[in-house]
Structures are given as structure tokens and as C-alpha cells.
Scaffold this motif. Sequence first.
Motif, PDB file in Angstrom:
ATOM      1  N   MET A  35       0.748  -1.244  -0.076  1.00 35.48           N
ATOM      2  CA  MET A  35      -0.331  -0.044   0.069  1.00 35.48           C
ATOM      3  C   MET A  35       0.735   1.241  -0.119  1.00 35.48           C
ATOM      4  O   MET A  35       1.768   1.557   0.730  1.00 35.48           O
ATOM      5  N   GLY A  36       0.555   2.162  -0.887  1.00 32.05           N
ATOM      6  CA  GLY A  36       1.121   3.491  -1.081  1.00 32.05           C
ATOM      7  C   GLY A  36       2.699   3.287  -1.826  1.00 32.05           C
ATOM      8  O   GLY A  36       3.063   4.363  -1.994  1.00 32.05           O
ATOM      9  N   HIS A  38       5.241   1.021  -4.889  1.00 34.59           N
ATOM     10  CA  HIS A  38       5.055   1.160  -6.273  1.00 34.59           C
ATOM     11  C   HIS A  38       6.150   0.049  -6.792  1.00 34.59           C
ATOM     12  O   HIS A  38       7.165  -0.531  -5.792  1.00 34.59           O
ATOM     13  N   ASP A  61       2.322  -1.637 -11.246  1.00 37.12           N
ATOM     14  CA  ASP A  61       1.847  -0.996 -10.102  1.00 37.12           C
ATOM     15  C   ASP A  61       0.195  -1.107 -10.193  1.00 37.12           C
ATOM     16  O   ASP A  61      -0.644  -0.914 -11.055  1.00 37.12           O
ATOM     17  N   HIS A  65      -1.793   3.502  -7.676  1.00 35.48           N
ATOM     18  CA  HIS A  65      -0.430   3.719  -7.266  1.00 35.48           C
ATOM     19  C   HIS A  65       0.340   3.784  -8.492  1.00 35.48           C
ATOM     20  O   HIS A  65       0.213   3.448  -9.543  1.00 35.48           O
ATOM     21  N   ARG A  72      -5.591   8.215  -6.378  1.00 42.26           N
ATOM     22  CA  ARG A  72      -4.437   7.706  -5.430  1.00 42.26           C
ATOM     23  C   ARG A  72      -5.041   6.905  -4.101  1.00 42.26           C
ATOM     24  O   ARG A  72      -5.687   7.708  -3.603  1.00 42.26           O
ATOM     25  N   GLY A  73      -4.695   5.683  -3.923  1.00 42.83           N
ATOM     26  CA  GLY A  73      -5.143   5.131  -2.388  1.00 42.83           C
ATOM     27  C   GLY A  73      -6.484   4.734  -2.810  1.00 42.83           C
ATOM     28  O   GLY A  73      -7.248   4.271  -1.661  1.00 42.83           O
ATOM     29  N   THR A 185       5.364   7.236  -4.155  1.00 42.77           N
ATOM     30  CA  THR A 185       4.764   6.989  -3.156  1.00 42.77           C
ATOM     31  C   THR A 185       3.750   8.055  -2.349  1.00 42.77           C
ATOM     32  O   THR A 185       3.942   9.050  -2.915  1.00 42.77           O
ATOM     33  N   HIS A 186       2.810   7.292  -1.701  1.00 40.09           N
ATOM     34  CA  HIS A 186       1.872   8.277  -1.106  1.00 40.09           C
ATOM     35  C   HIS A 186       1.368   7.600   0.060  1.00 40.09           C
ATOM     36  O   HIS A 186       1.575   6.456   0.454  1.00 40.09           O
ATOM     37  N   TYR A 193     -10.221   0.746   0.136  1.00 39.30           N
ATOM     38  CA  TYR A 193      -8.806   0.003   0.140  1.00 39.30           C
ATOM     39  C   TYR A 193      -8.358  -0.464   1.340  1.00 39.30           C
ATOM     40  O   TYR A 193      -7.449  -1.057   1.510  1.00 39.30           O
TER      41      TYR A 193
END
Length: 274
Positions: A35-36, A38, A61, A65, A72-73, A185-186, A193
Motif C-alpha cells: 500500500m502506497g 510501487h 503498479d 499507485h 491515489r489510494g 509513493t503516497h 482499499y
Amino acid sequence: MQLEEFSFQYNGASIFGKHTQPEEVKGVVVVIHGMGGHSGRYLEHVVPMLLKCSLAVVLYDNIGHGKSEGKRGHCPSYDGLLNIITRVLIKAETLFPTKPLFLYGHSMGGNLVLNYALRKSPNIRGVIATSPYLRLAMVPPKWKMIMGKIMMTIWPAITLPSGLDPKGISSISNEVEKYINDPLTHDKVSPMYTFPVINAGEWAIEQANQLKIKTLLLHGTADSIIDYKGTVDFHDNASVTELKLFEGGYHELHYDLCRDEMLETVKNWLQQQL
């Protein structure tokens, strides 16, 4: 290392992937990130080790992601994440027909590969799960869980900060800084999710006795993000798993002090399966 890129459409989003291979290909490993994260986070240490084992590598990915499209997410559904794995496995089979296949998943990717093995019974040689997201190390406050479940019903696509401390990925401060400064990344995550993955983790632990595919489990005992005891419970319930615990290891073992030992463990296990 020469990387070839590919992409495919899923649920209106373009999924980005890449693959590489050694001169002699004895098998293929599909790598699934956490998670978050890649796929690029496996190119520095994990992929070179796999290539030395004469294994081709296919990475992608996940939706929402890295270089893949999607908010995103956020993901459409947990089943959607499993369906994407099917698409990537088909790609791997097309690229390297007749070669034995392996799934390698880290954190959320570990959750996905274990659930995929249990639910889909794929024709693969083995599964590797590093720090699999089966149970969070720190249970979120009750109010936060209640609010999240409400949002799951009325606004499942809303994304909020995950609240996870990046210092938990490695005991090496430089690796933490690199992670924080990585533009791909995030820390965003949606209810869709979050809760299906949490539920799938507990389900996998309960159903581990149904696992038929040889599986290697690796986890650090100092993981402050994912509870290593959940991995131990999965192993205790299963009959076809090998478990390696790394005393004092943080969440991303391939970026921690035990990296060399961890990679050697994976290499030896893969060579045994081949």
C-alpha cells in the motif's frame, strides 16, 4: 537490467507494468507491491536477486499507485485487485510460456498473493509473502473504525492519510528519507482499499489450512506497521508454508539491516522449488 514496459486497461484505468529477464529463464516471478508503494521499489535489490536465480520478473503498479491510473489510494473493489493479478499472470504466461510461475507480494501485496492462492487455486509453483498485511500492528481507534465503515457505505472513494509512520519501514534512516522523498509513493487510502483488505487478512488466517501451494512467509519481529504474529498465526494454521522471522526486522525487510539474509532466504527457497 533491461526493462520492457507494458500496460492494459482495467475498470477505465491504465495499469502500468514492466518485465525483465536473464539470459536463461527457468521460471517467472510476478511481484506485487504494498500500500502506497510501487513496483520500482523492488528494482534495486529484489529484482537483481531474482535475475541471478535465472528467473524472469514481471512487475506492475496497482490501480491508484505508482504510474498506473486511478485515484491515489482507491480501488474499485477487492475482487478487482485479484482480477488485476489474473491479468498480469496471463501476461507473464504469454511472455514466458511453459515456465513455472511464482507470486511474490509485500505487505498489501502479501495479503493479495495469499488470498489469490486460497481463492483462485492458480496453477503456480509457489508463493512468497514478505511482511504480509494480515493484521495491523496497531489497531486504529474505535471511533475511527466506525467512521470509516460509515464512509465505506456512503463515500467509499474518499481518500484520507493512512496515518502510518514511514519510520516503520526500515531501521536505516537514509532508507526512510528515500521513501518519504520518492515522488511515486503516497500515504492516501480510501475505505474501499482499507476494510476489504483488513477483512481479507483475517479471512486468510482462518482459511490457511486450505492452502495447497507451497508458500514462504517472511516477517520482521519489530514491524510496527503489520503485526508479525498474524503471519505466525497463518503459518500455524497452514501445512504447506515455511516461516522465517527476522529478529528486530522492520516492515520493508529488503530495505532493512537484514536485507542480505532475507534475500538469501528467498533465493534458497526459490532454488529448492525449481
